[in-house]
Design a protein around this motif. Structure first.
Motif, PDB file in Angstrom:
ATOM      1  N   CYS A   1       0.864  -1.176   0.000  1.00 42.27           N
ATOM      2  CA  CYS A   1       0.000   0.000   0.000  1.00 42.27           C
ATOM      3  C   CYS A   1       0.901   1.226   0.000  1.00 42.27           C
ATOM      4  N   PHE A   2       1.047   1.845  -1.139  1.00 45.50           N
ATOM      5  CA  PHE A   2       1.983   2.941  -1.289  1.00 45.50           C
ATOM      6  C   PHE A   2       1.345   4.265  -0.868  1.00 45.50           C
ATOM      7  N   ALA A   3       2.179   5.222  -0.564  1.00 45.31           N
ATOM      8  CA  ALA A   3       1.715   6.505  -0.031  1.00 45.31           C
ATOM      9  C   ALA A   3       1.035   7.345  -1.114  1.00 45.31           C
ATOM     10  N   THR A   4       0.053   8.121  -0.686  1.00 45.29           N
ATOM     11  CA  THR A   4      -0.531   9.170  -1.516  1.00 45.29           C
ATOM     12  C   THR A   4      -0.276  10.494  -0.804  1.00 45.29           C
ATOM     13  N   HIS A   5       0.547  11.345  -1.411  1.00 44.72           N
ATOM     14  CA  HIS A   5       0.957  12.598  -0.782  1.00 44.72           C
ATOM     15  C   HIS A   5      -0.092  13.685  -1.026  1.00 44.72           C
ATOM     16  N   ARG A   6      -0.124  14.669  -0.142  1.00 41.94           N
ATOM     17  CA  ARG A   6      -1.103  15.748  -0.202  1.00 41.94           C
ATOM     18  C   ARG A   6      -0.471  17.037  -0.700  1.00 41.94           C
TER      19      ARG A   6
ATOM     20  N   GLU B   1       4.914   8.288   4.592  1.00 44.42           N
ATOM     21  CA  GLU B   1       5.472   6.954   4.407  1.00 44.42           C
ATOM     22  C   GLU B   1       4.403   6.041   3.805  1.00 44.42           C
ATOM     23  N   ASP B   2       4.847   4.948   3.188  1.00 41.12           N
ATOM     24  CA  ASP B   2       3.895   3.931   2.751  1.00 41.12           C
ATOM     25  C   ASP B   2       3.129   3.416   3.964  1.00 41.12           C
ATOM     26  N   LEU B   3       1.850   3.109   3.753  1.00 40.17           N
ATOM     27  CA  LEU B   3       0.973   2.706   4.848  1.00 40.17           C
ATOM     28  C   LEU B   3       1.080   1.200   5.073  1.00 40.17           C
ATOM     29  N   PRO B   4       1.456   0.746   6.269  1.00 37.27           N
ATOM     30  CA  PRO B   4       1.512  -0.703   6.524  1.00 37.27           C
ATOM     31  C   PRO B   4       0.135  -1.336   6.360  1.00 37.27           C
TER      32      PRO B   4
ATOM     33  N   PHE C   1      -3.092   0.984  -3.597  1.00 38.20           N
ATOM     34  CA  PHE C   1      -2.642  -0.383  -3.820  1.00 38.20           C
ATOM     35  C   PHE C   1      -2.182  -0.505  -5.267  1.00 38.20           C
ATOM     36  N   TYR C   2      -0.987  -1.028  -5.439  1.00 36.00           N
ATOM     37  CA  TYR C   2      -0.389  -1.125  -6.769  1.00 36.00           C
ATOM     38  C   TYR C   2       0.174  -2.533  -6.937  1.00 36.00           C
TER      39      TYR C   2
END
Length: 386
Positions: free
Chosen positions: A234-239, A347-350, A371-372
């Motif tokens: 689950c990769f990060a989505t930045h704001r 950070e990427d979300l665990p 999710f990728y």
């Protein structure tokens, strides 16, 4: 708890051509340039059905024409499908493999078996409802996660994937998709028994799932992946914050705890959540005190965006001052070019932390997860019963 079922899938036939020219990403992650590429690849590419540009009756008409011409046909046997994606992880040279299975799952309200992690918007739900109402076919499956701590389901998937696949292709993102069709009743019964006590978490497809609820369809096509899958990320989505009146980067930094220069390494110390901050004053990070297991995106929204910048959940939903990117480089460029006043890096979300929060009933801010890779659409489809 989780009841999964085999089904007679609607699928492309050999008359349609190579699956690589037919399959797509899910409808909601197809940018305009890729949509045009899909349309040019084949007159039977799935995009002609899933993105009808408001012409839902036209999509239904095309579907009927394709079926009459033998481009699409229902399979003669019920099956469950083992599905594998092998892909390069974004930002690294590491190759990952993610396996799951495609089946029907019972369509249930949230809170007992099926759980969500984000709220939905009315516009996309209305769009999907009108398409499903017109075509009576579910073209994209719902991406579901479930706990498999003893790896029983994973072992069954791995055994199936040891044989040559029925279908295989690589997409424009270098993801290799492989599919195995399982019709063996004993194998299916074992899988159903393994899944009987599982809860399900929607990873992607909240709008489509709620559309299925609205349609009253008893079952919904799902791709189910173990939370423990080594290829699940689950990769990060930045704001990106923009268009705020009287935005003062110095005042923002002064109001944050544990501020220091630099955004690397973006790793949270014990008892704190580290958030990267890029403004006209440069690159910084803030270490925000938080309970163990707190999700960084929740801390960002609850402790910074809402109280300090006035970006409440309602403002975030409106999109008037908040944008999103999965690329750290794009976040930096947006601030440097003036398109954004500030960028907040996460950070990427665990995945396990996300699941724990969602199964406890917590709903995250929109665009909290990425999710990728996305699931392939067009490999199998589900025709709703009459």
């Amino acid at each position: 708890m989780a009841r999964v079922h085999p089904f007679r899938a609607l699928r492309y036939t050999p008359a349609a051509g190579d699956i690589a020219g037919l399959a797509t990403l899910p409808y909601d992650v197809i940018p305009p340039d890729l949509e045009e590429q899909y349309r040019a690849r084949s007159p039977y590419n799935l995009v002609h059905l899933i993105l009808p540009r408001g012409d839902y009756a036209g999509a239904a008409r095309r579907l009927a024409e394709w079926r009459a011409a033998g481009i699409l046909a229902a399979e003669t046997e019920e099956a469950i499908y083992v599905y594998e994606q092998r892909f390069p992880a974004p930002g690294s040279r590491q190759w990952l493999t993610r396996r799951g299975f495609i089946a029907l799952g019972d369509t249930e309200p949230y809170g007992e078996t099926v759980f969500r992690h984000e709220f939905t918007l009315s516009g996309p739900k209305e769009d999907r409802f009108r398409l499903l109402q017109a075509t009576r076919v579910q073209f994209d499956s719902i991406f579901m996660l479930f706990a498999d701590p003893q790896h029983g389901v994973q072992a069954m998937l791995d055994t199936a994937a040891a044989h040559p696949p029925e279908l295989e292709y690589s997409d424009h993102q270098q993801t290799r998709h492989r599919l195995w069709r399982i019709t063996d009743p004993a194998w299916i019964s074992r899988l159903q028994a393994q899944m009987a006590d599982r809860k399900l978490l929607i990873a992607d497809g909240h709008h489509r799932y709620e559309t299925a609820l609205r349609m009253g369809q008893p079952r919904t096509m799902m791709t189910l992946v173990p939370l423990e899958s080594p290829g699940l990320r689950c990769f990060a989505t930045h704001r990106l914050v923009h268009s705020l009146p009287a935005f003062d980067p110095a005042a923002l930094l002064a109001s944050l705890p544990g501020v220091a220069p630099g955004i690397d390494p973006l790793v949270s110390p014990p008892g704190r959540v580290r958030i990267g901050i890029i403004t006209a004053l440069g690159e910084h990070h803030a270490d925000v005190p938080a309970p163990e297991g707190a999700l960084n995106v929740v801390v960002l929204h609850d402790r910074i965006l809402a109280p300090l910048l006035g970006i409440t959940p309602e403002v975030a939903a409106s999109g008037s001052h908040l944008a999103y990117t999965r690329s750290r480089e794009e976040a930096v460029e947006a601030v440097r070019s003036g398109r954004a006043q500030a960028a907040f890096l996460l950070e990427d979300l665990p995945v396990q932390d996300l699941a724990r929060a969602a199964f406890a009933g917590q709903v995250l801010p929109q665009k909290s997860t990425y999710f990728y890779p996305k699931l392939g659409s067009g490999l199998v489809m589900y025709e709703l019963p009459a």
